[in-house]
Design a protein around this motif. Structure first.
Motif, PDB file in Angstrom:
ATOM      1  N   GLU A  95     -13.187  -6.948  28.483  1.00  0.00           N
ATOM      2  CA  GLU A  95     -14.530  -7.442  28.135  1.00  0.00           C
ATOM      3  C   GLU A  95     -15.371  -7.655  29.393  1.00  0.00           C
ATOM      4  OE1 GLU A  95     -14.164 -10.967  25.724  1.00  0.00           O
ATOM      5  OE2 GLU A  95     -12.983  -9.899  24.214  1.00  0.00           O
ATOM      6  N   LYS A  96     -14.767  -8.179  30.439  1.00  0.00           N
ATOM      7  CA  LYS A  96     -15.503  -8.429  31.689  1.00  0.00           C
ATOM      8  C   LYS A  96     -15.915  -7.116  32.354  1.00  0.00           C
ATOM      9  CE  LYS A  96     -14.412 -13.079  32.532  1.00  0.00           C
ATOM     10  NZ  LYS A  96     -15.614 -13.872  32.432  1.00  0.00           N
ATOM     11  N   PHE A  97     -15.048  -6.113  32.319  1.00  0.00           N
ATOM     12  CA  PHE A  97     -15.420  -4.810  32.872  1.00  0.00           C
ATOM     13  C   PHE A  97     -16.554  -4.190  32.062  1.00  0.00           C
ATOM     14  CE2 PHE A  97     -11.370  -5.041  35.098  1.00  0.00           C
ATOM     15  CZ  PHE A  97     -11.664  -4.422  36.293  1.00  0.00           C
ATOM     16  N   ALA A  98     -16.433  -4.235  30.756  1.00  0.00           N
ATOM     17  CA  ALA A  98     -17.465  -3.663  29.882  1.00  0.00           C
ATOM     18  C   ALA A  98     -18.797  -4.378  30.095  1.00  0.00           C
ATOM     19  CB  ALA A  98     -17.019  -3.746  28.422  1.00  0.00           C
ATOM     20  N   ALA A  99     -18.774  -5.694  30.235  1.00  0.00           N
ATOM     21  CA  ALA A  99     -20.001  -6.471  30.444  1.00  0.00           C
ATOM     22  C   ALA A  99     -20.691  -6.085  31.750  1.00  0.00           C
ATOM     23  CB  ALA A  99     -19.690  -7.966  30.424  1.00  0.00           C
ATOM     24  N   ARG A 100     -19.922  -5.659  32.732  1.00  0.00           N
ATOM     25  CA  ARG A 100     -20.480  -5.225  34.019  1.00  0.00           C
ATOM     26  C   ARG A 100     -20.864  -3.748  34.002  1.00  0.00           C
ATOM     27  NH1 ARG A 100     -16.408  -6.249  38.416  1.00  0.00           N
ATOM     28  NH2 ARG A 100     -18.083  -5.488  39.745  1.00  0.00           N
ATOM     29  N   GLY A 101     -20.623  -3.063  32.882  1.00  0.00           N
ATOM     30  CA  GLY A 101     -20.960  -1.652  32.770  1.00  0.00           C
ATOM     31  C   GLY A 101     -20.013  -0.749  33.535  1.00  0.00           C
ATOM     32  N   LEU A 102     -18.805  -1.249  33.809  1.00  0.00           N
ATOM     33  CA  LEU A 102     -17.821  -0.460  34.546  1.00  0.00           C
ATOM     34  C   LEU A 102     -16.913   0.299  33.591  1.00  0.00           C
ATOM     35  CD1 LEU A 102     -16.926  -3.071  37.297  1.00  0.00           C
ATOM     36  CD2 LEU A 102     -18.360  -1.036  37.527  1.00  0.00           C
ATOM     37  N   PRO A 103     -16.307   1.388  34.056  1.00  0.00           N
ATOM     38  CA  PRO A 103     -15.468   2.201  33.175  1.00  0.00           C
ATOM     39  C   PRO A 103     -14.263   1.435  32.621  1.00  0.00           C
ATOM     40  CG  PRO A 103     -15.997   3.416  35.174  1.00  0.00           C
ATOM     41  CD  PRO A 103     -16.465   2.004  35.381  1.00  0.00           C
ATOM     42  N   VAL A 104     -14.008   1.688  31.344  1.00  0.00           N
ATOM     43  CA  VAL A 104     -12.822   1.177  30.654  1.00  0.00           C
ATOM     44  C   VAL A 104     -12.075   2.408  30.148  1.00  0.00           C
ATOM     45  CG1 VAL A 104     -11.942  -0.145  28.704  1.00  0.00           C
ATOM     46  CG2 VAL A 104     -13.957  -0.968  29.969  1.00  0.00           C
ATOM     47  N   TYR A 105     -10.929   2.684  30.763  1.00  0.00           N
ATOM     48  CA  TYR A 105     -10.107   3.820  30.364  1.00  0.00           C
ATOM     49  C   TYR A 105      -9.036   3.326  29.410  1.00  0.00           C
ATOM     50  CZ  TYR A 105     -12.226   5.692  34.619  1.00  0.00           C
ATOM     51  OH  TYR A 105     -13.112   6.080  35.599  1.00  0.00           O
ATOM     52  N   LEU A 106      -8.777   4.093  28.353  1.00  0.00           N
ATOM     53  CA  LEU A 106      -7.791   3.697  27.352  1.00  0.00           C
ATOM     54  C   LEU A 106      -6.518   4.529  27.417  1.00  0.00           C
ATOM     55  CD1 LEU A 106     -10.218   3.026  24.383  1.00  0.00           C
ATOM     56  CD2 LEU A 106      -9.281   1.388  26.039  1.00  0.00           C
ATOM     57  N   SER A 107      -6.473   5.460  28.359  1.00  0.00           N
ATOM     58  CA  SER A 107      -5.252   6.235  28.596  1.00  0.00           C
ATOM     59  C   SER A 107      -5.299   6.753  30.023  1.00  0.00           C
ATOM     60  CB  SER A 107      -5.131   7.406  27.619  1.00  0.00           C
ATOM     61  OG  SER A 107      -6.068   8.415  27.947  1.00  0.00           O
ATOM     62  N   ILE A 108      -4.144   7.038  30.570  1.00  0.00           N
ATOM     63  CA  ILE A 108      -4.081   7.555  31.935  1.00  0.00           C
ATOM     64  C   ILE A 108      -4.788   8.909  32.029  1.00  0.00           C
ATOM     65  CG2 ILE A 108      -1.808   8.636  31.686  1.00  0.00           C
ATOM     66  CD1 ILE A 108      -3.178   6.851  34.827  1.00  0.00           C
ATOM     67  N   GLU A 109      -4.802   9.651  30.953  1.00  0.00           N
ATOM     68  CA  GLU A 109      -5.472  10.948  30.948  1.00  0.00           C
ATOM     69  C   GLU A 109      -6.977  10.814  31.179  1.00  0.00           C
ATOM     70  OE1 GLU A 109      -1.610  11.158  29.318  1.00  0.00           O
ATOM     71  OE2 GLU A 109      -3.265  10.005  28.475  1.00  0.00           O
ATOM     72  N   GLU A 110      -7.565   9.686  30.800  1.00  0.00           N
ATOM     73  CA  GLU A 110      -8.997   9.458  30.982  1.00  0.00           C
ATOM     74  C   GLU A 110      -9.354   9.142  32.433  1.00  0.00           C
ATOM     75  OE1 GLU A 110     -10.480   6.429  28.358  1.00  0.00           O
ATOM     76  OE2 GLU A 110      -9.715   7.431  26.576  1.00  0.00           O
ATOM     77  N   VAL A 111      -8.383   8.720  33.222  1.00  0.00           N
ATOM     78  CA  VAL A 111      -8.645   8.349  34.613  1.00  0.00           C
ATOM     79  C   VAL A 111      -8.852   9.628  35.424  1.00  0.00           C
ATOM     80  CG1 VAL A 111      -7.721   7.225  36.688  1.00  0.00           C
ATOM     81  CG2 VAL A 111      -7.271   6.235  34.409  1.00  0.00           C
ATOM     82  N   PRO A 112     -10.027   9.775  36.040  1.00  0.00           N
ATOM     83  CA  PRO A 112     -10.271  10.999  36.814  1.00  0.00           C
ATOM     84  C   PRO A 112      -9.453  11.012  38.108  1.00  0.00           C
ATOM     85  CG  PRO A 112     -12.163   9.523  36.925  1.00  0.00           C
ATOM     86  CD  PRO A 112     -11.169   8.886  35.999  1.00  0.00           C
ATOM     87  N   VAL A 113      -9.216  12.194  38.598  1.00  0.00           N
ATOM     88  CA  VAL A 113      -8.516  12.359  39.869  1.00  0.00           C
ATOM     89  C   VAL A 113      -9.494  12.050  40.991  1.00  0.00           C
ATOM     90  CG1 VAL A 113      -7.366  14.010  41.392  1.00  0.00           C
ATOM     91  CG2 VAL A 113      -6.925  14.062  38.927  1.00  0.00           C
ATOM     92  N   ALA A 114      -9.046  11.280  41.963  1.00  0.00           N
ATOM     93  CA  ALA A 114      -9.896  10.923  43.100  1.00  0.00           C
ATOM     94  C   ALA A 114      -9.861  12.018  44.145  1.00  0.00           C
ATOM     95  CB  ALA A 114      -9.421   9.612  43.719  1.00  0.00           C
ATOM     96  N   ILE A 115     -10.983  12.181  44.786  1.00  0.00           N
ATOM     97  CA  ILE A 115     -11.058  13.079  45.909  1.00  0.00           C
ATOM     98  C   ILE A 115     -11.092  12.209  47.154  1.00  0.00           C
ATOM     99  CG2 ILE A 115     -12.462  14.803  47.096  1.00  0.00           C
ATOM    100  CD1 ILE A 115     -13.242  15.814  44.333  1.00  0.00           C
ATOM    101  N   ILE A 116     -10.045  12.281  47.934  1.00  0.00           N
ATOM    102  CA  ILE A 116      -9.923  11.441  49.121  1.00  0.00           C
ATOM    103  C   ILE A 116     -10.379  12.247  50.321  1.00  0.00           C
ATOM    104  CG2 ILE A 116      -8.349  10.084  50.538  1.00  0.00           C
ATOM    105  CD1 ILE A 116      -6.610   9.786  47.985  1.00  0.00           C
ATOM    106  N   ILE A 117     -11.375  11.710  50.988  1.00  0.00           N
ATOM    107  CA  ILE A 117     -11.956  12.409  52.146  1.00  0.00           C
ATOM    108  C   ILE A 117     -11.482  11.751  53.419  1.00  0.00           C
ATOM    109  CG2 ILE A 117     -14.082  13.018  53.304  1.00  0.00           C
ATOM    110  CD1 ILE A 117     -15.390  13.046  50.511  1.00  0.00           C
TER     111      ILE A 117
END
Length: 117
Positions: A95-117
């Motif tokens: 609820e706190k993440f949603a209230a801040r407008g931040l992503p809420v992932y419900l499965s690991i598949e939804e988590v994008p791969v990070a590009i580390i520079i």
């Protein structure tokens, strides 16, 4: 997507009637955290931050310590991965993440791969 700090939220005591079941829940959270890590992000589990303090102070301090440590961690994270079954604490975190407008992932598949520079 650049690397993010992602909280992994799910049941620890919820649905667990004994220490063995709580440990199984914690293992589930940590395995999900590893999957977040493999996608290039930094996983955070509030339970892992609070439990060492609770262990030292005693289980009778659980309610005093757990959520007051877990909830402020949200301010340091960029998203949350909600896993597992019923958990009032995990739902509060989401609820706190949603209230801040931040992503809420419900499965690991939804988590994008990070590009580390």
């Amino acid at each position: 997507m650049k690397q993010k700090w992602i909280m992994v939220a799910g049941p620890y005591r919820g649905g667990a009637s004994n220490e063995k079941e709580r440990q199984a829940n914690l293992d589930f959270l940590n395995k999900a955290a590893y999957e977040v890590f493999k996608k290039g992000h930094i996983p955070i589990i509030g339970v892992n931050v609070a439990l060492p303090i609770i262990k030292v102070m005693g289980d009778n301090h659980y309610d005093e310590i757990m959520m007051p440590i877990c909830l402020p961690l949200i301010e340091k994270c960029d998203a949350v991965l909600r896993i597992g079954g019923e958990s009032q604490g995990a739902d509060q975190e989401v609820e706190k993440f949603a209230a801040r407008g931040l992503p809420v992932y419900l499965s690991i598949e939804e988590v994008p791969v990070a590009i580390i520079i």
